[in-house]
Scaffold this motif. Structure first.
Motif, short mmCIF file in Angstrom:
data_model
loop_
_atom_site.label_atom_id
_atom_site.label_comp_id
_atom_site.label_asym_id
_atom_site.label_seq_id
_atom_site.Cartn_x
_atom_site.Cartn_y
_atom_site.Cartn_z
N ALA A 44 0.67 -1.13 -0.06
CA ALA A 44 0.17 0.01 0.01
C ALA A 44 0.92 1.37 0.03
N SER A 59 -6.47 -1.47 -7.78
CA SER A 59 -6.69 -1.46 -6.46
C SER A 59 -6.44 -3.47 -6.16
N VAL A 62 -2.69 -4.11 -4.90
CA VAL A 62 -2.23 -3.44 -3.85
C VAL A 62 -2.54 -4.56 -2.64
N TYR A 64 -1.84 -5.30 1.63
CA TYR A 64 -1.25 -4.41 3.12
C TYR A 64 -0.70 -5.73 3.83
#
Length: 136
Positions: A44, A59, A62, A64
């Motif tokens: 991220a 998106s 990405v 995390y």
């Protein structure tokens, strides 16, 4: 998957997202390049870095990783934070309503969260004004 993006890219000069990140880290200007995304995911924080350089990251690329994020400078939450109004409690609930009420809410475009917040505040203030032993 191959996604193309870059607002000011010129034809012919292409790089992928990892190359773009490396170039930014080296202080190089990537505005002359077209970024062709491959299937490789990026963290991220790297996506934020690209966004700051006018590159929008899909998106789905990405991810995390909480373990790589340094939270040590985040202050602890204290009772004073709630008392001073810096933070507020947020209660989530499920409220069953019949069709007539649902239709009314929908037709009147009522923000149920705001309505409940005001009703609870008004109820609290009213109860607070009564002596403790008074029956409602």
């Amino acid at each position: 998957m191959s996604i193309t993006t870059s607002k000011s890219a010129m034809k012919g000069k292409t790089i992928n997202q990892l190359q773009a990140i490396n170039m930014i880290d080296e202080g190089k200007d990537i505005s002359e390049y077209k970024v062709i995304f491959n299937t490789e995911k990026i963290e991220a924080l790297q996506a934020i870095l690209l966004r700051k350089n006018n590159i929008e990251v899909p998106s789905e690329l990405v991810y995390y990783n909480d373990e790589t994020i340094d939270f040590t400078d985040d202050p602890d939450i204290t009772k004073g934070d709630f008392e001073a109004g810096k933070l507020i409690w947020n209660i989530k609930t499920s409220l069953p309503v019949d069709k007539e009420i649902k239709d009314w809410i929908t037709n009147e475009k009522i923000d149920v969260d705001k309505l409940l917040m005001k009703l609870i505040r008004n109820f609290y203030e009213t109860v607070k004004d009564f002596p403790q032993k008074a029956a409602l």
